[in-house]
Design a protein around this motif. Structure first.
Motif, PDB file in Angstrom:
ATOM      1  N   ILE A   1     -24.103 -30.902  22.621  1.00 48.10           N
ATOM      2  CA  ILE A   1     -25.141 -31.288  21.769  1.00 48.10           C
ATOM      3  C   ILE A   1     -26.451 -31.462  22.838  1.00 48.10           C
ATOM      4  CG2 ILE A   1     -26.121 -33.332  20.625  1.00 48.10           C
ATOM      5  CD1 ILE A   1     -23.283 -33.847  19.459  1.00 48.10           C
ATOM      6  N   LEU A   2     -26.279 -32.127  23.955  1.00 49.43           N
ATOM      7  CA  LEU A   2     -27.177 -32.236  24.762  1.00 49.43           C
ATOM      8  C   LEU A   2     -27.902 -30.925  25.109  1.00 49.43           C
ATOM      9  CD1 LEU A   2     -28.895 -34.181  26.617  1.00 49.43           C
ATOM     10  CD2 LEU A   2     -27.136 -33.802  28.437  1.00 49.43           C
ATOM     11  N   TRP A   3     -27.226 -29.859  25.682  1.00 50.69           N
ATOM     12  CA  TRP A   3     -27.492 -28.499  26.068  1.00 50.69           C
ATOM     13  C   TRP A   3     -28.217 -27.831  25.194  1.00 50.69           C
ATOM     14  CZ3 TRP A   3     -29.212 -29.420  30.685  1.00 50.69           C
ATOM     15  CH2 TRP A   3     -28.655 -30.280  31.638  1.00 50.69           C
TER      16      TRP A   3
ATOM     17  N   LEU B   1     -38.219 -44.835  30.420  1.00 55.13           N
ATOM     18  CA  LEU B   1     -38.224 -43.307  30.355  1.00 55.13           C
ATOM     19  C   LEU B   1     -37.105 -42.499  29.723  1.00 55.13           C
ATOM     20  CD1 LEU B   1     -39.401 -42.793  33.991  1.00 55.13           C
ATOM     21  CD2 LEU B   1     -40.985 -42.893  31.872  1.00 55.13           C
ATOM     22  N   ILE B   2     -35.889 -42.816  29.697  1.00 55.33           N
ATOM     23  CA  ILE B   2     -34.998 -42.128  28.891  1.00 55.33           C
ATOM     24  C   ILE B   2     -35.254 -42.355  27.461  1.00 55.33           C
ATOM     25  CG2 ILE B   2     -32.589 -42.136  28.530  1.00 55.33           C
ATOM     26  CD1 ILE B   2     -31.777 -42.911  31.278  1.00 55.33           C
ATOM     27  N   SER B   3     -35.493 -43.434  27.128  1.00 61.07           N
ATOM     28  CA  SER B   3     -35.667 -43.594  25.522  1.00 61.07           C
ATOM     29  C   SER B   3     -36.909 -42.763  24.842  1.00 61.07           C
ATOM     30  CB  SER B   3     -36.018 -45.034  25.355  1.00 61.07           C
ATOM     31  OG  SER B   3     -37.241 -45.713  25.814  1.00 61.07           O
ATOM     32  N   MET B   4     -37.946 -42.331  25.615  1.00 53.87           N
ATOM     33  CA  MET B   4     -38.915 -41.503  25.376  1.00 53.87           C
ATOM     34  C   MET B   4     -38.536 -40.264  24.983  1.00 53.87           C
ATOM     35  SD  MET B   4     -41.194 -43.967  24.783  1.00 53.87           S
ATOM     36  CE  MET B   4     -42.441 -42.501  24.145  1.00 53.87           C
ATOM     37  N   ILE B   5     -37.331 -39.684  25.603  1.00 54.67           N
ATOM     38  CA  ILE B   5     -37.048 -38.362  25.275  1.00 54.67           C
ATOM     39  C   ILE B   5     -36.898 -38.044  23.762  1.00 54.67           C
ATOM     40  CG2 ILE B   5     -35.385 -36.509  25.777  1.00 54.67           C
ATOM     41  CD1 ILE B   5     -35.138 -37.840  29.011  1.00 54.67           C
ATOM     42  N   PRO B   6     -36.118 -38.761  23.238  1.00 58.75           N
ATOM     43  CA  PRO B   6     -35.800 -38.591  21.729  1.00 58.75           C
ATOM     44  C   PRO B   6     -37.017 -39.030  20.915  1.00 58.75           C
ATOM     45  CG  PRO B   6     -34.552 -40.591  22.665  1.00 58.75           C
ATOM     46  CD  PRO B   6     -35.017 -39.775  23.771  1.00 58.75           C
ATOM     47  N   ASN B   7     -38.140 -39.480  21.467  1.00 61.49           N
ATOM     48  CA  ASN B   7     -39.090 -39.836  20.757  1.00 61.49           C
ATOM     49  C   ASN B   7     -40.362 -38.692  20.712  1.00 61.49           C
ATOM     50  OD1 ASN B   7     -38.469 -42.251  19.583  1.00 61.49           O
ATOM     51  ND2 ASN B   7     -38.501 -43.037  21.575  1.00 61.49           N
ATOM     52  N   VAL B   8     -40.559 -38.142  21.845  1.00 59.88           N
ATOM     53  CA  VAL B   8     -41.213 -37.093  22.352  1.00 59.88           C
ATOM     54  C   VAL B   8     -40.867 -35.665  21.487  1.00 59.88           C
ATOM     55  CG1 VAL B   8     -42.504 -35.486  23.918  1.00 59.88           C
ATOM     56  CG2 VAL B   8     -42.378 -37.916  24.070  1.00 59.88           C
ATOM     57  N   ALA B   9     -39.598 -35.561  21.555  1.00 59.24           N
ATOM     58  CA  ALA B   9     -38.936 -34.249  21.179  1.00 59.24           C
ATOM     59  C   ALA B   9     -39.219 -33.961  19.676  1.00 59.24           C
ATOM     60  CB  ALA B   9     -37.452 -34.446  21.264  1.00 59.24           C
ATOM     61  N   PRO B  10     -38.754 -34.884  18.825  1.00 57.49           N
ATOM     62  CA  PRO B  10     -38.979 -34.572  17.205  1.00 57.49           C
ATOM     63  C   PRO B  10     -40.414 -34.076  16.812  1.00 57.49           C
ATOM     64  CG  PRO B  10     -37.821 -36.775  17.470  1.00 57.49           C
ATOM     65  CD  PRO B  10     -38.467 -36.240  19.194  1.00 57.49           C
ATOM     66  N   PRO B  11     -41.401 -34.618  17.164  1.00 55.77           N
ATOM     67  CA  PRO B  11     -42.743 -33.970  16.823  1.00 55.77           C
ATOM     68  C   PRO B  11     -43.020 -32.313  17.432  1.00 55.77           C
ATOM     69  CG  PRO B  11     -43.273 -36.093  17.854  1.00 55.77           C
ATOM     70  CD  PRO B  11     -41.798 -35.835  18.064  1.00 55.77           C
ATOM     71  N   ILE B  12     -42.292 -32.123  18.689  1.00 56.12           N
ATOM     72  CA  ILE B  12     -42.333 -30.866  19.182  1.00 56.12           C
ATOM     73  C   ILE B  12     -41.500 -29.842  18.307  1.00 56.12           C
ATOM     74  CG2 ILE B  12     -41.380 -29.429  21.276  1.00 56.12           C
ATOM     75  CD1 ILE B  12     -41.981 -31.744  23.045  1.00 56.12           C
ATOM     76  N   VAL B  13     -40.319 -30.356  17.855  1.00 61.69           N
ATOM     77  CA  VAL B  13     -39.540 -29.599  17.051  1.00 61.69           C
ATOM     78  C   VAL B  13     -40.114 -29.164  15.749  1.00 61.69           C
ATOM     79  CG1 VAL B  13     -37.136 -29.444  15.660  1.00 61.69           C
ATOM     80  CG2 VAL B  13     -37.393 -30.559  17.937  1.00 61.69           C
ATOM     81  N   ILE B  14     -40.669 -30.172  15.072  1.00 60.94           N
ATOM     82  CA  ILE B  14     -41.473 -30.088  13.790  1.00 60.94           C
ATOM     83  C   ILE B  14     -42.579 -29.196  13.869  1.00 60.94           C
ATOM     84  CG2 ILE B  14     -42.389 -31.127  11.918  1.00 60.94           C
ATOM     85  CD1 ILE B  14     -39.414 -31.503  12.062  1.00 60.94           C
ATOM     86  N   TYR B  15     -43.439 -29.552  15.043  1.00 58.49           N
ATOM     87  CA  TYR B  15     -44.566 -28.461  15.062  1.00 58.49           C
ATOM     88  C   TYR B  15     -44.257 -27.042  15.381  1.00 58.49           C
ATOM     89  CZ  TYR B  15     -47.551 -32.836  15.893  1.00 58.49           C
ATOM     90  OH  TYR B  15     -48.021 -33.865  15.749  1.00 58.49           O
TER      91      TYR B  15
ATOM     92  N   VAL C   1     -24.767 -41.082  27.354  1.00 59.20           N
ATOM     93  CA  VAL C   1     -23.528 -40.590  28.277  1.00 59.20           C
ATOM     94  C   VAL C   1     -23.642 -39.799  29.426  1.00 59.20           C
ATOM     95  CG1 VAL C   1     -21.254 -39.633  28.142  1.00 59.20           C
ATOM     96  CG2 VAL C   1     -22.099 -41.193  26.305  1.00 59.20           C
ATOM     97  N   GLN C   2     -24.802 -38.871  29.465  1.00 60.35           N
ATOM     98  CA  GLN C   2     -24.875 -37.880  30.507  1.00 60.35           C
ATOM     99  C   GLN C   2     -25.839 -38.573  31.608  1.00 60.35           C
ATOM    100  OE1 GLN C   2     -23.456 -34.848  29.750  1.00 60.35           O
ATOM    101  NE2 GLN C   2     -23.769 -33.793  31.663  1.00 60.35           N
ATOM    102  N   LEU C   3     -26.599 -39.443  31.120  1.00 56.94           N
ATOM    103  CA  LEU C   3     -27.666 -39.887  32.142  1.00 56.94           C
ATOM    104  C   LEU C   3     -27.430 -41.365  32.881  1.00 56.94           C
ATOM    105  CD1 LEU C   3     -31.130 -38.921  30.957  1.00 56.94           C
ATOM    106  CD2 LEU C   3     -29.711 -37.436  32.561  1.00 56.94           C
TER     107      LEU C   3
END
Length: 777
Positions: free
Chosen positions: A404-406, A631-645, A755-757
């Motif tokens: 899932i991660l990669w 900082l880790i928590s921001m990764i799943p928050n920045v990624a969704p807009p990138i995916v949708i755009y 789990v990974q980090l």
């Protein structure tokens, strides 16, 4: 917490106090103002708006209503259809606030008899109304004249001869909204009368009056049925997922009080309702649900574990106090970042939503406990629909967390590189849904009538009477000729056309004499003779400045996107700089303003997005009391807009300026769920659980609330896409898509990431052996 104890113990007093404030605030909603002016989209000091206002002042521009018609036989050049045009012209002159009417039958034609010049209408309307027919010879002459005069061809009659237009210049007194409604009501009555008398007739309204009336109607429509639909749907979802009467009633109470109190206060603060800010009540409704869902979910879980209802409520309020505060704060920051944008309605909507969010936070703690505790605790001891599913799903995710991660990271990178190809296109003609009559009108105009989309230039202005200077006229004509050669330009209209027409008429209609006069005295004489010959109600104030120092040039453009229009403007500016820098010509118009607005908002919202990202990240660190996990928590928050755009770029390809707002808005919204999940996760880690156990417990206790709140929030925004104002439609769809994508990231990607980090960041597994519930199995 002493405050929680106080709020629960004194809940009835707080409820009564809140209701008193509600009554005072809600009474102000009677003074709510509606604004349908399309210029409200721009700053008062916007360069192009100021130029347009200078145009209006210099050339005494007024609002206009365009009546476009296509007869059943699609042939304007018949006696019956010319009689119809004359009838509409006469009726239009009687409409409220009409000051001038231009049509094919009343167009001023220049004639020369001997040494005298006269100006009369193209056709004798009285003859038409008496039932006389236009002879074939007269019809041929009329058609020939119309096709030779570019002020007529394409403007008052289509180039194909199938449609015509009647242009009504109006002066709307204050209050403008009431005047506009009065005019449109009378125009609609005329329309119904004509459609009844002429079967097969196609009739459309256009112009700034019709567009602003459509905007007002869409705004009222959204307020009256879209917002109530949002209100109803979110509570059906809450009831379905939480299976709780008290959850529904308590949430309804919080949302109703929050929304009406917020709107009353916002009216007191001077905010008005326009097509953008009309979203604010629905946004406040949806956001007010979120706090209630988390508190009520934990409350129901506590009751299911056998707690007394007072204890269960205090426990839920206490556990959710920090996450609910920080989620409300991040929501507010996301909306406040819209102040970086260059469009006042979006700034107002952001401020209104931010104020409403914080009011909803306060109301949640003053209203919800009092309402919820009115119910018996026995009714609420039920398992949640989603409680068991969270553990099963988490187990599946943890088993394949590496894949899932990669896999997700690869998708993010690919879609991120696709975003630069997105095309931003702000076209006023696409602001309305296809189901609206005004959209049909705009499309009809594009296919038949020119002069609806144009760029304005004001040439000259250095000295009084300059429009009679042959040298100035020749310079203006050179610019006109260059413009006519551009692929985006369908025609160019100006006072130069009239001068050439007069000169031709003064030379017995010789086509070779359709040129500008070659001396100042002759040009001045033509101007004087023409103005003296004009019938009552006709003048040149729209074409020339009062002191005759400048002339207005209208560049009619074909259907073009933003960059094409801006490209034309830039090429024209470059041509002027290279060939005639002293001509003093600057471009402006509504379509040009909108073309620049998209780029301007995107550039300004880059700062807003950066502000939101930094501010929310800091708040996450403070709220979670951890720099690394913040900082880790921001990764799943920045990624969704990138995916949708990225997906939007690959599938749709273009958006309006609303897309620039969605990153900041959603960044404040989607961190809500992450805060709740991360808060529970870190509590578990600090209590000695392993990363896998902490994730499982986090999703088991907060996962249901996260799913309910995200689906409710996403559904609320998705319903706002029912608005027939497509700016709101795009904003709503993209926001809802990002919210749903963020939910998937929180439930699937975040566990895999943690789990990974986790051990990498901590450098060790801090869980004591005895704290592991599986250690002895």
């Amino acid at each position: 917490m002493k405050l929680i104890e106080h709020l629960v113990r004194q809940r009835l007093k707080w409820l009564i106090g809140t209701l008193v404030v509600l009554a005072l605030a809600a009474s102000q909603m009677l003074h709510m103002a509606f604004n349908g002016d399309i210029k409200v989209m721009f700053e008062k000091d916007n360069h192009y708006l100021k130029l347009l206002e200078q145009f209006d002042e210099r050339y005494q521009q007024s609002s206009f209503l365009l009546i476009m018609l296509e007869p059943a036989d699609r042939n304007i050049y018949t006696s019956d259809n010319l009689r119809l045009i004359d009838r509409i012209t006469r009726a239009a002159a009687e409409l409220p606030h009409a000051v001038r009417v231009d049509s094919l039958t009343t167009y001023p034609r220049v004639r020369v008899q001997g040494d005298s010049l006269s100006v009369d209408a193209l056709l004798d309307g009285d003859r038409l109304q008496q039932g006389e027919h236009v002879t074939p010879l007269e019809m041929a002459a009329l058609k020939s004249y119309a096709e030779s005069d570019q002020q007529v061809l394409g403007k008052l009659v289509s180039r194909q001869g199938n449609a015509a237009a009647v242009a009504i210049t109006v002066a709307l007194p204050q209050p403008q909204l009431e005047s506009q409604q009065e005019l449109m009501e009378a125009a609609n009555r005329l329309k119904q009368e004509l459609l009844q008398d002429y079967p097969g007739l196609t009739l459309h309204f256009n112009g700034d009056v019709a567009i602003e009336d459509a905007i007002l109607q869409v705004t009222m429509e959204d307020m009256l049925w879209v917002n109530p639909l949002v209100f109803t749907t979110i509570f059906l979802l809450v009831g379905f997922f939480l299976r709780s009467r008290v959850a529904i009633v308590s949430t309804v109470a919080v949302v109703a009080v929050s929304t009406f109190m917020s709107m009353g206060i916002l009216v007191m603060l001077g905010f008005d309702i326009n097509p953008i800010t009309m979203m604010a009540p629905a946004v406040i409704m949806v956001l007010a649900v979120l706090d209630s869902v988390h508190i009520m979910t934990q409350y129901i879980i506590n009751l299911g574990q056998g707690m007394d209802k007072l204890v269960a409520m205090k426990s839920s309020l206490r556990k959710n106090a920090s996450p609910v505060f920080w989620t409300s704060a991040t929501d507010a920051v996301g909306f406040l970042s819209m102040n970086f944008g260059d469009s006042p309605p979006f700034r107002d909507m952001g401020n209104m939503a931010a104020i409403g969010v914080m009011i909803a936070f306060v109301v949640t703690y003053t209203v919800l406990p009092a309402v919820a505790l009115l119910f018996s605790d026995r009714i609420e001891a039920k398992p949640l629909v989603l409680a068991g599913l969270m553990r099963k799903m988490t187990g599946m995710v943890l088993r394949i967390h590496g894949v899932i991660l990669w896999g997700v990271l690869a998708a993010i990178v690919f879609l991120g590189f696709s975003i630069p190809a997105m095309n931003v296109n702000d076209d006023l003609a696409t602001y309305f849904d296809d189901s609206l009559e005004i959209q049909d009108s705009l499309e009809f105009a594009r296919n038949n009538i020119e002069g609806v989309q144009f760029i304005l230039y004001s040439l000259g202005g250095e000295e009084a009477g300059q429009v009679n200077d042959p040298e100035f006229l020749q310079r203006a004509e050179q610019f006109e000729l260059w413009l006519e050669q551009q692929p985006e330009v369908s025609s160019v209209d100006s006072y130069l056309d009239l001068l050439r027409r007069i000169n031709q008429a003064m030379h017995d209609g010789d086509i070779d004499e359709a040129r500008l006069p070659d001396n100042r005295e002759l040009a001045a004489q033509y101007l004087l003779l023409y103005e003296m010959s004009l019938p009552d109600g006709m003048d040149l104030t729209r074409d020339l400045s009062e002191d005759r120092s400048s002339l207005r040039m209208v560049v009619n453009v074909r259907k073009s996107d933003n960059q094409t229009l801006i490209g034309l403007e830039q090429r024209a500016e470059q041509w002027l700089q290279q060939n005639d820098p002293d001509l003093r010509a600057e471009a402006s118009s509504e379509i040009l303003m909108f073309a620049h607005m998209g780029t301007s908002i995107i550039l300004s919202m880059m700062d807003g997005s950066l502000f939101t990202l930094l501010f929310v990240t800091a708040m996450m660190m403070i709220g979670l009391r951890s720099f690394k996990f913040g900082l880790i928590s921001m990764i799943p928050n920045v990624a969704p807009p990138i995916v949708i755009y990225g997906l939007w770029t690959l599938t749709v390809g273009q958006v309006n300026h609303a897309v620039a707002m969605t990153f900041s808005i959603t960044m404040g919204l989607i961190v809500d769920d992450t805060i709740h999940l991360m808060s529970k996760y870190l509590n578990g880690r600090r209590e000695g659980l392993s990363p896998e156990q902490a994730i499982t417990e986090s999703l088991a206790t907060s996962g249901a609330a996260v799913v309910v709140s995200s689906l409710t929030l996403g559904a609320g925004f998705l319903l706002l896409s029912l608005s027939r104002f497509t700016v709101n439609d795009t904003l709503s769809i993209m926001t809802a898509s990002i919210i749903f994508m963020a939910l998937a990231f929180d439930l699937i990607f975040l566990p895999a990431l943690l789990v990974q980090l986790d051990r990498f960041l901590t450098g060790r597994d801090p869980v004591p052996a005895m704290a592991n519930p599986d250690a002895n199995t």
